[in-house]
Motif scaffolding. Structure first.
Motif, PDB file in Angstrom:
ATOM      1  N   TRP A 192       0.852  -1.183   0.000  1.00 23.53           N
ATOM      2  CA  TRP A 192       0.000   0.000   0.000  1.00 23.53           C
ATOM      3  C   TRP A 192       0.886   1.231   0.000  1.00 23.53           C
ATOM      4  O   TRP A 192       2.034   1.182   0.480  1.00 23.53           O
ATOM      5  CB  TRP A 192      -0.909   0.035   1.241  1.00 23.53           C
ATOM      6  CG  TRP A 192      -2.117  -0.842   1.164  1.00 23.53           C
ATOM      7  CD1 TRP A 192      -2.261  -2.095   1.689  1.00 23.53           C
ATOM      8  CD2 TRP A 192      -3.368  -0.536   0.543  1.00 23.53           C
ATOM      9  NE1 TRP A 192      -3.505  -2.593   1.434  1.00 23.53           N
ATOM     10  CE2 TRP A 192      -4.213  -1.652   0.726  1.00 23.53           C
ATOM     11  CE3 TRP A 192      -3.863   0.576  -0.152  1.00 23.53           C
ATOM     12  CZ2 TRP A 192      -5.528  -1.692   0.249  1.00 23.53           C
ATOM     13  CZ3 TRP A 192      -5.166   0.542  -0.632  1.00 23.53           C
ATOM     14  CH2 TRP A 192      -5.982  -0.581  -0.432  1.00 23.53           C
ATOM     15  N   LEU A 193       0.354   2.317  -0.521  1.00 22.31           N
ATOM     16  CA  LEU A 193       1.007   3.621  -0.479  1.00 22.31           C
ATOM     17  C   LEU A 193      -0.025   4.624   0.024  1.00 22.31           C
ATOM     18  O   LEU A 193      -1.229   4.419  -0.147  1.00 22.31           O
ATOM     19  CB  LEU A 193       1.478   4.054  -1.874  1.00 22.31           C
ATOM     20  CG  LEU A 193       2.404   3.122  -2.636  1.00 22.31           C
ATOM     21  CD1 LEU A 193       2.525   3.587  -4.093  1.00 22.31           C
ATOM     22  CD2 LEU A 193       3.777   3.060  -1.987  1.00 22.31           C
ATOM     23  N   SER A 194       0.445   5.704   0.636  1.00 18.23           N
ATOM     24  CA  SER A 194      -0.511   6.740   1.038  1.00 18.23           C
ATOM     25  C   SER A 194       0.152   8.107   1.060  1.00 18.23           C
ATOM     26  O   SER A 194       1.365   8.225   1.248  1.00 18.23           O
ATOM     27  CB  SER A 194      -1.102   6.433   2.423  1.00 18.23           C
ATOM     28  OG  SER A 194      -0.149   6.658   3.454  1.00 18.23           O
ATOM     29  N   ASN A 195      -0.660   9.130   0.868  1.00 15.33           N
ATOM     30  CA  ASN A 195      -0.210  10.504   1.111  1.00 15.33           C
ATOM     31  C   ASN A 195      -1.412  11.390   1.409  1.00 15.33           C
ATOM     32  O   ASN A 195      -2.561  10.922   1.393  1.00 15.33           O
ATOM     33  CB  ASN A 195       0.659  11.053  -0.031  1.00 15.33           C
ATOM     34  CG  ASN A 195      -0.073  11.244  -1.338  1.00 15.33           C
ATOM     35  OD1 ASN A 195      -1.294  11.409  -1.388  1.00 15.33           O
ATOM     36  ND2 ASN A 195       0.678  11.250  -2.437  1.00 15.33           N
ATOM     37  N   GLY A 196      -1.149  12.649   1.700  1.00 18.14           N
ATOM     38  CA  GLY A 196      -2.190  13.556   2.150  1.00 18.14           C
ATOM     39  C   GLY A 196      -3.072  14.119   1.059  1.00 18.14           C
ATOM     40  O   GLY A 196      -3.986  14.899   1.354  1.00 18.14           O
ATOM     41  N   VAL A 197      -2.820  13.734  -0.194  1.00 18.53           N
ATOM     42  CA  VAL A 197      -3.643  14.223  -1.302  1.00 18.53           C
ATOM     43  C   VAL A 197      -4.482  13.107  -1.914  1.00 18.53           C
ATOM     44  O   VAL A 197      -5.645  13.296  -2.244  1.00 18.53           O
ATOM     45  CB  VAL A 197      -2.765  14.881  -2.394  1.00 18.53           C
ATOM     46  CG1 VAL A 197      -3.608  15.302  -3.603  1.00 18.53           C
ATOM     47  CG2 VAL A 197      -2.037  16.089  -1.828  1.00 18.53           C
ATOM     48  N   ARG A 198      -3.903  11.921  -2.037  1.00 13.20           N
ATOM     49  CA  ARG A 198      -4.610  10.819  -2.700  1.00 13.20           C
ATOM     50  C   ARG A 198      -5.114   9.749  -1.741  1.00 13.20           C
ATOM     51  O   ARG A 198      -5.782   8.806  -2.159  1.00 13.20           O
ATOM     52  CB  ARG A 198      -3.688  10.158  -3.738  1.00 13.20           C
ATOM     53  CG  ARG A 198      -3.332  11.078  -4.897  1.00 13.20           C
ATOM     54  CD  ARG A 198      -2.786  10.267  -6.029  1.00 13.20           C
ATOM     55  NE  ARG A 198      -2.390  11.073  -7.157  1.00 13.20           N
ATOM     56  CZ  ARG A 198      -2.471  10.678  -8.417  1.00 13.20           C
ATOM     57  NH1 ARG A 198      -2.965   9.504  -8.706  1.00 13.20           N
ATOM     58  NH2 ARG A 198      -2.062  11.462  -9.394  1.00 13.20           N
ATOM     59  N   GLY A 199      -4.778   9.845  -0.467  1.00 13.75           N
ATOM     60  CA  GLY A 199      -5.204   8.818   0.472  1.00 13.75           C
ATOM     61  C   GLY A 199      -4.401   7.543   0.294  1.00 13.75           C
ATOM     62  O   GLY A 199      -3.169   7.591   0.164  1.00 13.75           O
ATOM     63  N   PHE A 200      -5.083   6.395   0.235  1.00 11.90           N
ATOM     64  CA  PHE A 200      -4.417   5.096   0.188  1.00 11.90           C
ATOM     65  C   PHE A 200      -4.573   4.458  -1.188  1.00 11.90           C
ATOM     66  O   PHE A 200      -5.666   4.414  -1.744  1.00 11.90           O
ATOM     67  CB  PHE A 200      -4.988   4.174   1.267  1.00 11.90           C
ATOM     68  CG  PHE A 200      -4.633   4.635   2.655  1.00 11.90           C
ATOM     69  CD1 PHE A 200      -3.565   4.067   3.341  1.00 11.90           C
ATOM     70  CD2 PHE A 200      -5.346   5.661   3.264  1.00 11.90           C
ATOM     71  CE1 PHE A 200      -3.219   4.513   4.610  1.00 11.90           C
ATOM     72  CE2 PHE A 200      -5.000   6.111   4.541  1.00 11.90           C
ATOM     73  CZ  PHE A 200      -3.935   5.532   5.213  1.00 11.90           C
ATOM     74  N   MET A 201      -3.434   3.958  -1.712  1.00 13.55           N
ATOM     75  CA  MET A 201      -3.388   3.404  -3.063  1.00 13.55           C
ATOM     76  C   MET A 201      -2.697   2.042  -3.041  1.00 13.55           C
ATOM     77  O   MET A 201      -1.716   1.850  -2.328  1.00 13.55           O
ATOM     78  CB  MET A 201      -2.614   4.336  -3.989  1.00 13.55           C
ATOM     79  CG  MET A 201      -3.164   5.751  -4.014  1.00 13.55           C
ATOM     80  SD  MET A 201      -1.889   6.989  -4.389  1.00 13.55           S
ATOM     81  CE  MET A 201      -1.042   7.079  -2.811  1.00 13.55           C
ATOM     82  N   ARG A 202      -3.195   1.118  -3.813  1.00 13.86           N
ATOM     83  CA  ARG A 202      -2.542  -0.182  -3.939  1.00 13.86           C
ATOM     84  C   ARG A 202      -1.312  -0.063  -4.831  1.00 13.86           C
ATOM     85  O   ARG A 202      -1.292   0.716  -5.789  1.00 13.86           O
ATOM     86  CB  ARG A 202      -3.500  -1.226  -4.531  1.00 13.86           C
ATOM     87  CG  ARG A 202      -4.566  -1.696  -3.552  1.00 13.86           C
ATOM     88  CD  ARG A 202      -5.288  -2.919  -4.078  1.00 13.86           C
ATOM     89  NE  ARG A 202      -6.235  -3.445  -3.116  1.00 13.86           N
ATOM     90  CZ  ARG A 202      -5.929  -4.274  -2.116  1.00 13.86           C
ATOM     91  NH1 ARG A 202      -4.684  -4.642  -1.942  1.00 13.86           N
ATOM     92  NH2 ARG A 202      -6.861  -4.718  -1.310  1.00 13.86           N
ATOM     93  N   GLY A 203      -0.289  -0.866  -4.497  1.00 13.28           N
ATOM     94  CA  GLY A 203       0.922  -0.857  -5.297  1.00 13.28           C
ATOM     95  C   GLY A 203       1.490  -2.245  -5.461  1.00 13.28           C
ATOM     96  O   GLY A 203       1.084  -3.172  -4.763  1.00 13.28           O
ATOM     97  N   VAL A 204       2.431  -2.371  -6.382  1.00 20.45           N
ATOM     98  CA  VAL A 204       3.156  -3.631  -6.562  1.00 20.45           C
ATOM     99  C   VAL A 204       4.625  -3.301  -6.755  1.00 20.45           C
ATOM    100  O   VAL A 204       4.984  -2.382  -7.508  1.00 20.45           O
ATOM    101  CB  VAL A 204       2.604  -4.438  -7.768  1.00 20.45           C
ATOM    102  CG1 VAL A 204       2.731  -3.660  -9.068  1.00 20.45           C
ATOM    103  CG2 VAL A 204       3.274  -5.793  -7.870  1.00 20.45           C
TER     104      VAL A 204
END
Length: 266
Positions: A249-261
């Motif tokens: 998972w990835l996250s930041n203050g603009v996009r929230g939480f995103m799946r990653g590989v």
């Protein structure tokens, strides 16, 4: 990190956050009073955490005037941001910057539309996302400093890491992990990463972990949210630990939480 004068007018502490008119509806329907930081009815994502982050950076650089400016109450802080929103019906990416004299500025730009549920920790939503981010690992090492533990305009190392990874636009759904001289993952160039790992000495199921701040990365706002709500714990993650193709998972203050590989070979 390239040297920077912390008293130069061009050097600022920064924090980027999302304005989203749909956020209050999501927080009111999907979280209880203790699972999202107040003010929960604000359209500004993790607002109090962004103010705290800026205050901590100002304290690190010993900027008394900036501390005084930032310690205004959250109602006043939100009203300050409101003055920069031209259309309250659209989501915006906001960049708050403060200099050593306590002068603040706000830059507002359009941002991608997302399912606002993705602003919540993944355990509060299905996590079904059409886009999977590619997560590369920097080929060079970065030395931790006050410019990595706090978010500032001194971003040369992060920019260079993105160039080495072939990421040429902020619109790309790609990220690069920054690595310290001990081979530990510090953070992503624009995100906090989370990996599924067993806890040392614990025979239970693997859990989501994020690199500790001792590895040199930034105390991000979405990282604080994830830790506070028990989505993850801190644990050292080394470059050697990463597995090609593993999900994260990835996250930041603009996009929230995103799946990653994780992509180690290409």
């Amino acid at each position: 990190m390239a040297s920077a004068s912390t008293t130069a007018p061009s050097f600022q502490i920064i924090s980027s956050l999302r304005y989203d008119p749909d956020l209050p509806k999501v927080t009111s329907r999907n979280v209880n009073d203790s699972s999202y930081p107040a003010p929960a009815d604000s359209p500004y994502y993790l607002l109090s955490y962004h103010r705290d982050r800026l205050i901590n950076a100002a304290r690190h650089f010993e900027w008394d005037k900036a501390i005084d400016f930032l310690q205004q109450d959250l109602v006043s802080f939100e009203k300050l941001l409101d003055g920069s929103i031209s259309d309250v019906q659209k989501p915006w990416r906001m960049r708050i910057a403060v200099d050593c004299n306590g002068k603040g500025s706000i830059e507002v730009n359009p941002t991608v539309a997302i399912d606002p549920l993705n602003l919540l920790i993944p355990s509060l939503h299905s996590g079904i996302q059409p886009t999977i981010w590619k997560v590369f690992v920097d080929s060079q090492l970065t030395t931790p400093s006050g410019f990595t533990t706090h978010k500032t305009t001194a971003r040369d190392d992060y920019t260079a890491a993105r160039v080495r990874a072939g990421i040429t636009s902020p619109a790309e759904t790609s990220e690069v992990l920054v690595v310290n001289p001990d081979g530990e993952i510090m953070e992503g160039s624009i995100t906090t990463p989370y990996f599924r790992r067993p806890i040392a000495g614990d025979a239970t199921e693997p859990v989501w972990v994020t690199p500790p701040l001792t590895s040199g990365g930034n105390a991000g706002t979405s990282r604080r949210y994830a830790l506070t709500q028990g989505f993850c714990v801190e644990q050292l993650v080394t470059k050697a630990d990463l597995v090609d193709g593993e999900e994260c998972w990835l996250s930041n203050g603009v996009r929230g939480f995103m799946r990653g590989v994780v992509v180690l070979s290409r």
